[in-house]
Design an enzyme around this catalytic site. Structure first.
Site, PDB file in Angstrom:
ATOM      1  N   ILE A 205     -10.156 -22.373 -22.368  1.00 42.08           N
ATOM      2  CA  ILE A 205     -10.301 -21.340 -21.347  1.00 42.08           C
ATOM      3  C   ILE A 205      -9.094 -20.408 -21.464  1.00 42.08           C
ATOM      4  O   ILE A 205      -7.952 -20.867 -21.389  1.00 42.08           O
ATOM      5  CB  ILE A 205     -10.331 -21.948 -19.921  1.00 42.08           C
ATOM      6  CG1 ILE A 205     -11.460 -22.978 -19.792  1.00 42.08           C
ATOM      7  CG2 ILE A 205     -10.446 -20.857 -18.873  1.00 42.08           C
ATOM      8  CD1 ILE A 205     -12.843 -22.396 -19.956  1.00 42.08           C
ATOM      9  N   HIS A 206      -9.345 -19.117 -21.646  1.00 42.73           N
ATOM     10  CA  HIS A 206      -8.176 -18.222 -21.749  1.00 42.73           C
ATOM     11  C   HIS A 206      -8.409 -16.805 -21.243  1.00 42.73           C
ATOM     12  O   HIS A 206      -7.455 -16.057 -21.051  1.00 42.73           O
ATOM     13  CB  HIS A 206      -7.699 -18.146 -23.207  1.00 42.73           C
ATOM     14  CG  HIS A 206      -8.517 -17.218 -24.056  1.00 42.73           C
ATOM     15  ND1 HIS A 206      -9.730 -17.563 -24.601  1.00 42.73           N
ATOM     16  CD2 HIS A 206      -8.296 -15.937 -24.451  1.00 42.73           C
ATOM     17  CE1 HIS A 206     -10.208 -16.556 -25.289  1.00 42.73           C
ATOM     18  NE2 HIS A 206      -9.370 -15.549 -25.209  1.00 42.73           N
ATOM     19  N   ARG A 207      -9.657 -16.379 -21.029  1.00 40.57           N
ATOM     20  CA  ARG A 207      -9.895 -14.977 -20.678  1.00 40.57           C
ATOM     21  C   ARG A 207      -9.414 -14.670 -19.262  1.00 40.57           C
ATOM     22  O   ARG A 207      -9.503 -15.497 -18.354  1.00 40.57           O
ATOM     23  CB  ARG A 207     -11.385 -14.641 -20.812  1.00 40.57           C
ATOM     24  CG  ARG A 207     -11.844 -14.583 -22.249  1.00 40.57           C
ATOM     25  CD  ARG A 207     -13.226 -13.982 -22.386  1.00 40.57           C
ATOM     26  NE  ARG A 207     -13.665 -14.022 -23.765  1.00 40.57           N
ATOM     27  CZ  ARG A 207     -13.417 -13.064 -24.658  1.00 40.57           C
ATOM     28  NH1 ARG A 207     -12.744 -11.987 -24.281  1.00 40.57           N
ATOM     29  NH2 ARG A 207     -13.832 -13.173 -25.900  1.00 40.57           N
ATOM     30  N   ARG A 238      -1.634 -18.797 -21.204  1.00 42.22           N
ATOM     31  CA  ARG A 238      -2.034 -18.061 -20.003  1.00 42.22           C
ATOM     32  C   ARG A 238      -2.648 -19.005 -18.975  1.00 42.22           C
ATOM     33  O   ARG A 238      -2.371 -18.900 -17.774  1.00 42.22           O
ATOM     34  CB  ARG A 238      -3.026 -16.954 -20.343  1.00 42.22           C
ATOM     35  CG  ARG A 238      -3.490 -16.190 -19.084  1.00 42.22           C
ATOM     36  CD  ARG A 238      -4.626 -15.230 -19.373  1.00 42.22           C
ATOM     37  NE  ARG A 238      -4.192 -14.130 -20.179  1.00 42.22           N
ATOM     38  CZ  ARG A 238      -4.835 -13.645 -21.228  1.00 42.22           C
ATOM     39  NH1 ARG A 238      -5.974 -14.206 -21.611  1.00 42.22           N
ATOM     40  NH2 ARG A 238      -4.372 -12.625 -21.912  1.00 42.22           N
ATOM     41  N   ASP A 279     -14.714 -19.889 -23.145  1.00 46.66           N
ATOM     42  CA  ASP A 279     -14.967 -18.485 -22.837  1.00 46.66           C
ATOM     43  C   ASP A 279     -14.490 -17.607 -23.982  1.00 46.66           C
ATOM     44  O   ASP A 279     -14.421 -16.390 -23.860  1.00 46.66           O
ATOM     45  CB  ASP A 279     -14.315 -18.077 -21.503  1.00 46.66           C
ATOM     46  CG  ASP A 279     -12.800 -18.238 -21.487  1.00 46.66           C
ATOM     47  OD1 ASP A 279     -12.219 -18.634 -22.518  1.00 46.66           O
ATOM     48  OD2 ASP A 279     -12.186 -17.952 -20.443  1.00 46.66           O
TER      49      ASP A 279
END
Length: 377
Positions: A205-207, A238, A279
Protein backbone atom coordinates in the site's frame (compact mmCIF):
# COMPACT_ATOMS: atom_id res chain seq x y z
CA UNK A 1 24.17 7.66 -29.90
CA UNK A 2 24.03 9.45 -26.56
CA UNK A 3 21.06 8.60 -24.34
CA UNK A 4 20.16 10.11 -20.97
CA UNK A 5 17.72 8.25 -18.69
CA UNK A 6 15.80 10.09 -15.97
CA UNK A 7 14.74 7.71 -13.18
CA UNK A 8 13.93 8.00 -9.52
CA UNK A 9 11.57 5.28 -8.26
CA UNK A 10 11.45 1.49 -7.87
CA UNK A 11 9.38 0.69 -11.00
CA UNK A 12 11.64 2.89 -13.10
CA UNK A 13 14.77 1.03 -12.04
CA UNK A 14 13.13 -2.23 -13.16
CA UNK A 15 12.32 -0.69 -16.57
CA UNK A 16 15.75 0.91 -16.81
CA UNK A 17 17.61 -2.38 -16.42
CA UNK A 18 16.98 -3.96 -19.87
CA UNK A 19 17.50 -0.57 -21.55
CA UNK A 20 20.86 -0.17 -19.81
CA UNK A 21 21.87 -3.74 -20.68
CA UNK A 22 21.04 -3.25 -24.37
CA UNK A 23 22.73 0.15 -24.64
CA UNK A 24 25.91 -1.22 -23.06
CA UNK A 25 25.84 -4.30 -25.28
CA UNK A 26 25.68 -2.14 -28.40
CA UNK A 27 28.29 0.38 -27.27
CA UNK A 28 26.03 3.45 -27.02
CA UNK A 29 26.74 6.18 -24.47
CA UNK A 30 24.25 6.09 -21.62
CA UNK A 31 23.98 8.59 -18.79
CA UNK A 32 21.76 7.69 -15.84
CA UNK A 33 20.29 10.56 -13.83
CA UNK A 34 18.81 9.45 -10.50
CA UNK A 35 16.47 12.14 -9.22
CA UNK A 36 16.56 10.82 -5.66
CA UNK A 37 12.75 10.55 -5.53
CA UNK A 38 13.19 7.16 -3.84
CA UNK A 39 16.22 7.24 -1.57
CA UNK A 40 15.52 4.39 0.88
CA UNK A 41 18.15 1.69 0.22
CA UNK A 42 15.58 -1.08 -0.31
CA UNK A 43 13.67 1.06 -2.82
CA UNK A 44 16.72 2.43 -4.64
CA UNK A 45 20.31 1.21 -4.32
CA UNK A 46 19.32 -2.43 -3.86
CA UNK A 47 17.77 -2.37 -7.34
CA UNK A 48 20.99 -1.10 -8.90
CA UNK A 49 22.94 -3.81 -7.06
CA UNK A 50 20.60 -6.70 -7.88
CA UNK A 51 20.02 -5.74 -11.52
CA UNK A 52 23.72 -5.14 -12.26
CA UNK A 53 23.12 -1.52 -13.16
CA UNK A 54 26.03 0.93 -13.22
CA UNK A 55 25.91 3.61 -10.54
CA UNK A 56 24.05 6.75 -11.60
CA UNK A 57 26.17 9.33 -13.34
CA UNK A 58 24.26 12.05 -11.50
CA UNK A 59 22.15 11.93 -8.33
CA UNK A 60 19.97 15.01 -7.95
CA UNK A 61 19.06 14.08 -4.34
CA UNK A 62 15.60 15.63 -4.64
CA UNK A 63 14.21 13.68 -1.69
CA UNK A 64 10.56 13.46 -0.71
CA UNK A 65 7.85 16.13 -0.61
CA UNK A 66 4.62 17.18 -2.25
CA UNK A 67 4.28 16.97 -6.01
CA UNK A 68 4.98 20.65 -6.70
CA UNK A 69 7.88 20.81 -4.26
CA UNK A 70 9.53 17.61 -5.43
CA UNK A 71 9.02 18.31 -9.12
CA UNK A 72 10.43 21.82 -8.84
CA UNK A 73 13.56 20.57 -7.07
CA UNK A 74 14.15 17.99 -9.79
CA UNK A 75 13.58 20.56 -12.53
CA UNK A 76 16.06 23.02 -11.07
CA UNK A 77 18.74 20.38 -10.58
CA UNK A 78 18.21 18.61 -13.92
CA UNK A 79 18.30 21.65 -16.21
CA UNK A 80 22.08 22.28 -16.02
CA UNK A 81 22.73 18.57 -16.57
CA UNK A 82 20.72 18.60 -19.81
CA UNK A 83 22.32 21.88 -20.91
CA UNK A 84 25.77 20.36 -20.46
CA UNK A 85 25.17 16.91 -21.94
CA UNK A 86 22.78 17.64 -24.88
CA UNK A 87 21.90 13.95 -25.43
CA UNK A 88 20.36 12.59 -28.63
CA UNK A 89 17.50 11.22 -26.53
CA UNK A 90 16.10 11.90 -23.08
CA UNK A 91 14.27 8.81 -21.83
CA UNK A 92 11.48 9.18 -19.29
CA UNK A 93 9.84 6.16 -17.70
CA UNK A 94 6.29 5.67 -16.49
CA UNK A 95 4.33 8.24 -14.50
CA UNK A 96 6.21 9.51 -11.45
CA UNK A 97 7.20 13.06 -10.51
CA UNK A 98 10.62 12.22 -11.95
CA UNK A 99 8.89 11.54 -15.28
CA UNK A 100 7.05 14.86 -15.16
CA UNK A 101 10.14 16.86 -14.23
CA UNK A 102 12.34 15.06 -16.78
CA UNK A 103 9.79 15.74 -19.50
CA UNK A 104 9.40 19.43 -18.68
CA UNK A 105 13.14 20.00 -18.35
CA UNK A 106 13.96 18.28 -21.65
CA UNK A 107 11.15 20.08 -23.47
CA UNK A 108 12.42 23.43 -22.18
CA UNK A 109 15.86 22.59 -23.60
CA UNK A 110 14.24 21.43 -26.88
CA UNK A 111 15.70 17.95 -26.54
CA UNK A 112 13.93 14.94 -28.09
CA UNK A 113 12.07 12.90 -25.49
CA UNK A 114 11.10 9.24 -25.70
CA UNK A 115 8.46 8.24 -23.15
CA UNK A 116 8.71 4.58 -22.18
CA UNK A 117 5.46 2.97 -21.03
CA UNK A 118 3.41 5.53 -22.93
CA UNK A 119 -0.36 5.42 -23.38
CA UNK A 120 -1.47 4.21 -19.96
CA UNK A 121 -4.69 5.78 -18.76
CA UNK A 122 -6.75 5.29 -15.61
CA UNK A 123 -9.09 8.12 -16.73
CA UNK A 124 -8.93 9.55 -13.21
CA UNK A 125 -7.22 12.94 -13.32
CA UNK A 126 -7.34 13.28 -9.55
CA UNK A 127 -4.36 10.86 -9.58
CA UNK A 128 -0.97 12.62 -9.84
CA UNK A 129 0.24 9.68 -11.91
CA UNK A 130 -2.50 10.21 -14.48
CA UNK A 131 -1.64 13.89 -14.87
CA UNK A 132 2.05 13.07 -15.15
CA UNK A 133 1.61 10.46 -17.87
CA UNK A 134 -0.68 12.71 -19.93
CA UNK A 135 1.87 15.55 -19.89
CA UNK A 136 4.69 13.12 -20.70
CA UNK A 137 2.83 11.69 -23.69
CA UNK A 138 1.84 15.03 -25.16
CA UNK A 139 5.34 16.53 -24.95
CA UNK A 140 7.39 13.50 -26.03
CA UNK A 141 8.61 13.08 -29.60
CA UNK A 142 8.37 9.29 -29.42
CA UNK A 143 5.76 7.30 -27.48
CA UNK A 144 6.80 3.71 -26.74
CA UNK A 145 3.67 1.81 -25.76
CA UNK A 146 3.60 -1.53 -23.90
CA UNK A 147 0.21 -2.84 -25.11
CA UNK A 148 -2.43 -2.51 -27.79
CA UNK A 149 -4.74 -0.87 -25.24
CA UNK A 150 -2.10 1.82 -24.66
CA UNK A 151 -1.83 2.33 -28.42
CA UNK A 152 -5.60 2.78 -28.63
CA UNK A 153 -5.47 5.38 -25.84
CA UNK A 154 -2.79 7.33 -27.69
CA UNK A 155 -4.77 7.16 -30.93
CA UNK A 156 -7.84 8.54 -29.15
CA UNK A 157 -5.76 11.58 -28.17
CA UNK A 158 -4.46 12.14 -31.70
CA UNK A 159 -0.97 10.80 -31.00
CA UNK A 160 -0.83 7.87 -33.43
CA UNK A 161 1.96 9.30 -35.59
CA UNK A 162 4.34 9.41 -32.62
CA UNK A 163 3.39 6.02 -31.17
CA UNK A 164 5.06 2.62 -31.43
CA UNK A 165 4.02 -0.68 -29.87
CA UNK A 166 7.13 -2.29 -28.39
CA UNK A 167 6.00 -4.42 -25.43
CA UNK A 168 6.60 -4.06 -21.72
CA UNK A 169 10.07 -3.62 -20.23
CA UNK A 170 9.09 -5.26 -16.93
CA UNK A 171 8.54 -8.50 -18.84
CA UNK A 172 12.11 -8.22 -20.16
CA UNK A 173 13.46 -7.97 -16.62
CA UNK A 174 11.23 -10.74 -15.25
CA UNK A 175 12.29 -13.06 -18.06
CA UNK A 176 15.98 -12.48 -17.36
CA UNK A 177 15.50 -13.13 -13.63
CA UNK A 178 13.40 -16.26 -14.28
CA UNK A 179 15.98 -17.60 -16.74
CA UNK A 180 18.72 -17.11 -14.15
CA UNK A 181 16.72 -19.02 -11.55
CA UNK A 182 16.06 -21.84 -14.01
CA UNK A 183 19.71 -22.12 -15.14
CA UNK A 184 21.98 -24.83 -13.68
CA UNK A 185 23.04 -23.68 -10.23
CA UNK A 186 20.33 -21.03 -10.14
CA UNK A 187 18.00 -20.80 -7.17
CA UNK A 188 14.99 -18.66 -6.40
CA UNK A 189 15.52 -16.82 -3.09
CA UNK A 190 13.16 -17.48 -0.22
CA UNK A 191 11.28 -14.52 1.25
CA UNK A 192 12.93 -13.37 4.49
CA UNK A 193 9.68 -13.34 6.43
CA UNK A 194 9.66 -14.03 10.14
CA UNK A 195 6.97 -15.85 12.11
CA UNK A 196 4.39 -17.81 10.14
CA UNK A 197 5.91 -19.73 7.20
CA UNK A 198 2.82 -21.26 5.58
CA UNK A 199 0.66 -19.96 2.75
CA UNK A 200 0.28 -16.19 2.58
CA UNK A 201 -1.04 -13.20 0.69
CA UNK A 202 1.39 -10.43 -0.22
CA UNK A 203 0.29 -6.80 0.20
CA UNK A 204 1.66 -3.35 -0.67
CA UNK A 205 0.00 0.00 0.00
CA UNK A 206 1.60 3.30 -0.97
CA UNK A 207 -0.66 5.63 -2.99
CA UNK A 208 -1.59 8.98 -1.48
CA UNK A 209 -5.31 8.33 -1.98
CA UNK A 210 -5.02 5.47 0.52
CA UNK A 211 -2.24 6.50 2.88
CA UNK A 212 -3.11 10.19 3.37
CA UNK A 213 -6.76 9.64 4.39
CA UNK A 214 -6.85 8.29 7.96
CA UNK A 215 -10.34 6.82 7.58
CA UNK A 216 -9.49 5.10 4.31
CA UNK A 217 -6.16 3.82 5.62
CA UNK A 218 -7.77 2.53 8.82
CA UNK A 219 -10.43 0.68 6.81
CA UNK A 220 -7.83 -0.87 4.52
CA UNK A 221 -5.65 -2.05 7.42
CA UNK A 222 -8.71 -3.50 9.19
CA UNK A 223 -9.67 -5.36 6.00
CA UNK A 224 -6.16 -6.78 5.67
CA UNK A 225 -6.29 -7.98 9.27
CA UNK A 226 -9.65 -9.70 8.57
CA UNK A 227 -8.46 -11.67 5.52
CA UNK A 228 -8.90 -15.46 5.66
CA UNK A 229 -5.18 -16.08 5.04
CA UNK A 230 -2.02 -14.64 6.54
CA UNK A 231 -1.13 -11.28 4.94
CA UNK A 232 2.43 -10.02 4.62
CA UNK A 233 2.39 -6.24 4.21
CA UNK A 234 5.58 -4.76 2.77
CA UNK A 235 5.66 -1.33 4.38
CA UNK A 236 6.52 1.58 2.08
CA UNK A 237 8.12 4.58 3.88
CA UNK A 238 5.05 6.74 3.16
CA UNK A 239 2.77 4.10 4.69
CA UNK A 240 4.99 3.80 7.76
CA UNK A 241 4.97 7.57 8.29
CA UNK A 242 1.21 7.93 7.91
CA UNK A 243 0.46 4.93 10.13
CA UNK A 244 2.58 6.49 12.89
CA UNK A 245 0.90 9.86 12.35
CA UNK A 246 -2.62 8.41 12.53
CA UNK A 247 -1.87 5.88 15.29
CA UNK A 248 -2.71 2.88 13.10
CA UNK A 249 -1.05 -0.45 13.96
CA UNK A 250 0.14 -2.34 10.88
CA UNK A 251 0.12 -5.78 12.51
CA UNK A 252 -2.81 -7.64 14.02
CA UNK A 253 -5.23 -10.42 13.14
CA UNK A 254 -4.08 -11.96 9.86
CA UNK A 255 -1.78 -9.01 9.13
CA UNK A 256 1.95 -8.86 9.70
CA UNK A 257 4.13 -5.95 8.61
CA UNK A 258 7.53 -6.48 6.98
CA UNK A 259 10.22 -4.23 5.56
CA UNK A 260 10.31 -3.71 1.78
CA UNK A 261 12.18 -6.43 -0.08
CA UNK A 262 14.99 -6.15 -2.63
CA UNK A 263 13.81 -6.78 -6.19
CA UNK A 264 14.69 -10.46 -6.56
CA UNK A 265 13.28 -11.31 -3.14
CA UNK A 266 10.19 -9.28 -3.92
CA UNK A 267 9.56 -11.20 -7.13
CA UNK A 268 10.20 -14.48 -5.32
CA UNK A 269 7.75 -13.47 -2.59
CA UNK A 270 5.15 -12.58 -5.19
CA UNK A 271 5.68 -15.80 -7.14
CA UNK A 272 5.21 -17.82 -3.95
CA UNK A 273 2.10 -15.99 -2.74
CA UNK A 274 -1.48 -17.23 -2.99
CA UNK A 275 -2.49 -13.73 -4.04
CA UNK A 276 -1.50 -10.07 -4.17
CA UNK A 277 -3.29 -7.13 -2.54
CA UNK A 278 -2.04 -3.77 -3.80
CA UNK A 279 -2.76 -0.24 -4.94
CA UNK A 280 0.36 -0.25 -7.11
CA UNK A 281 0.27 -0.21 -10.89
CA UNK A 282 3.35 -2.23 -11.79
CA UNK A 283 2.71 -5.03 -9.32
CA UNK A 284 -0.68 -5.75 -10.88
CA UNK A 285 1.18 -6.47 -14.09
CA UNK A 286 3.94 -8.52 -12.48
CA UNK A 287 1.31 -10.62 -10.69
CA UNK A 288 -0.39 -11.42 -14.01
CA UNK A 289 2.89 -12.41 -15.66
CA UNK A 290 3.65 -14.71 -12.71
CA UNK A 291 0.12 -16.14 -12.61
CA UNK A 292 -0.75 -14.76 -9.17
CA UNK A 293 -4.33 -13.53 -8.55
CA UNK A 294 -4.46 -9.86 -7.65
CA UNK A 295 -6.93 -7.69 -5.71
CA UNK A 296 -6.42 -3.98 -6.40
CA UNK A 297 -7.63 -1.47 -3.83
CA UNK A 298 -8.71 1.12 -6.37
CA UNK A 299 -11.75 2.04 -8.44
CA UNK A 300 -9.80 1.92 -11.72
CA UNK A 301 -6.57 0.59 -13.19
CA UNK A 302 -4.23 1.81 -15.90
CA UNK A 303 -3.63 -1.87 -16.68
CA UNK A 304 -7.11 -3.12 -17.75
CA UNK A 305 -5.42 -6.10 -19.41
CA UNK A 306 -4.92 -7.58 -15.93
CA UNK A 307 -8.69 -7.81 -15.41
CA UNK A 308 -9.04 -10.52 -18.08
CA UNK A 309 -10.36 -13.80 -16.73
CA UNK A 310 -10.60 -12.50 -13.17
CA UNK A 311 -6.86 -12.49 -12.58
CA UNK A 312 -7.22 -9.01 -11.13
CA UNK A 313 -10.30 -7.51 -9.48
CA UNK A 314 -10.89 -3.93 -8.39
CA UNK A 315 -11.97 -3.50 -4.76
CA UNK A 316 -13.42 -0.08 -4.02
CA UNK A 317 -14.86 -0.94 -0.59
CA UNK A 318 -12.13 -2.26 1.75
CA UNK A 319 -14.80 -4.24 3.59
CA UNK A 320 -15.15 -6.44 0.50
CA UNK A 321 -11.47 -7.35 0.46
CA UNK A 322 -11.68 -10.56 2.58
CA UNK A 323 -14.24 -11.94 0.12
CA UNK A 324 -12.24 -10.86 -2.92
CA UNK A 325 -9.05 -12.60 -1.81
CA UNK A 326 -10.97 -15.82 -1.05
CA UNK A 327 -12.11 -16.19 -4.67
CA UNK A 328 -10.88 -19.30 -6.54
CA UNK A 329 -7.78 -19.01 -8.65
CA UNK A 330 -8.74 -18.55 -12.33
CA UNK A 331 -8.53 -21.71 -14.40
CA UNK A 332 -5.80 -22.18 -16.98
CA UNK A 333 -2.85 -19.99 -17.81
CA UNK A 334 -3.02 -16.18 -17.50
CA UNK A 335 -3.20 -14.05 -20.65
CA UNK A 336 0.00 -12.56 -22.04
CA UNK A 337 -0.80 -9.02 -23.22
CA UNK A 338 2.57 -7.47 -22.34
CA UNK A 339 4.80 -8.85 -25.07
CA UNK A 340 7.58 -11.37 -25.42
CA UNK A 341 10.38 -9.94 -23.27
CA UNK A 342 12.16 -8.22 -26.19
CA UNK A 343 10.88 -4.68 -25.66
CA UNK A 344 14.34 -3.21 -24.98
CA UNK A 345 15.71 -4.62 -28.25
CA UNK A 346 12.94 -2.91 -30.21
CA UNK A 347 13.31 0.34 -28.29
CA UNK A 348 17.06 0.64 -28.88
CA UNK A 349 16.58 -0.23 -32.56
CA UNK A 350 14.10 2.63 -32.92
CA UNK A 351 16.14 5.13 -30.93
CA UNK A 352 19.30 4.39 -32.90
CA UNK A 353 17.55 4.64 -36.27
CA UNK A 354 16.02 8.03 -35.40
CA UNK A 355 18.78 9.60 -33.31
CA UNK A 356 19.92 12.05 -35.98
CA UNK A 357 16.81 12.49 -38.12
CA UNK A 358 16.40 16.19 -37.36
CA UNK A 359 17.88 19.04 -35.32
CA UNK A 360 16.96 18.84 -31.64
CA UNK A 361 14.99 22.07 -31.70
CA UNK A 362 12.67 20.84 -34.48
CA UNK A 363 12.47 17.13 -33.60
CA UNK A 364 9.34 15.36 -34.79
CA UNK A 365 8.38 11.77 -35.34
CA UNK A 366 6.37 10.58 -38.32
CA UNK A 367 5.59 6.93 -37.98
CA UNK A 368 1.86 6.17 -38.38
CA UNK A 369 0.37 2.74 -37.95
CA UNK A 370 2.40 1.22 -40.81
CA UNK A 371 5.67 2.01 -39.06
CA UNK A 372 4.24 0.91 -35.74
CA UNK A 373 3.47 -2.50 -37.23
CA UNK A 374 7.18 -3.04 -37.84
CA UNK A 375 7.96 -3.17 -34.14
CA UNK A 376 4.88 -4.92 -32.80
CA UNK A 377 5.42 -7.71 -30.29
Amino acid sequence: MKVLSVVGARPQFVKLAPIAWQLARRGHEHLIVHTGQHYDHLLSQSFFDELSLPPPDVNLEAGSGGQAEQTSRILAALDPVLARERPDWVLTYGDTNSTLAGTLAAAARELPIAHLEAGLRSFDRTMPEERNRIVADHLAALLLAPTTVAMDNLAAEGLTTRSLLVGDLMVDTLRVISDQWAAPGGERPSPSFTGHRGRYLLATIHRQATTDDPDRLGAVVAALAACPKHVRLLVHPRLAARARQFGIALSGGSLRASDPLPYRSMIAALAGADGLITDSGGLQKEALVLGVPCSTLRAETEWPETLQGGWNVLVTDPGELPTAVARPRPAGEPPTPFGDGEAAVRIIDVLASRAHDAPHAQYTIGCGRAAAAEVRT
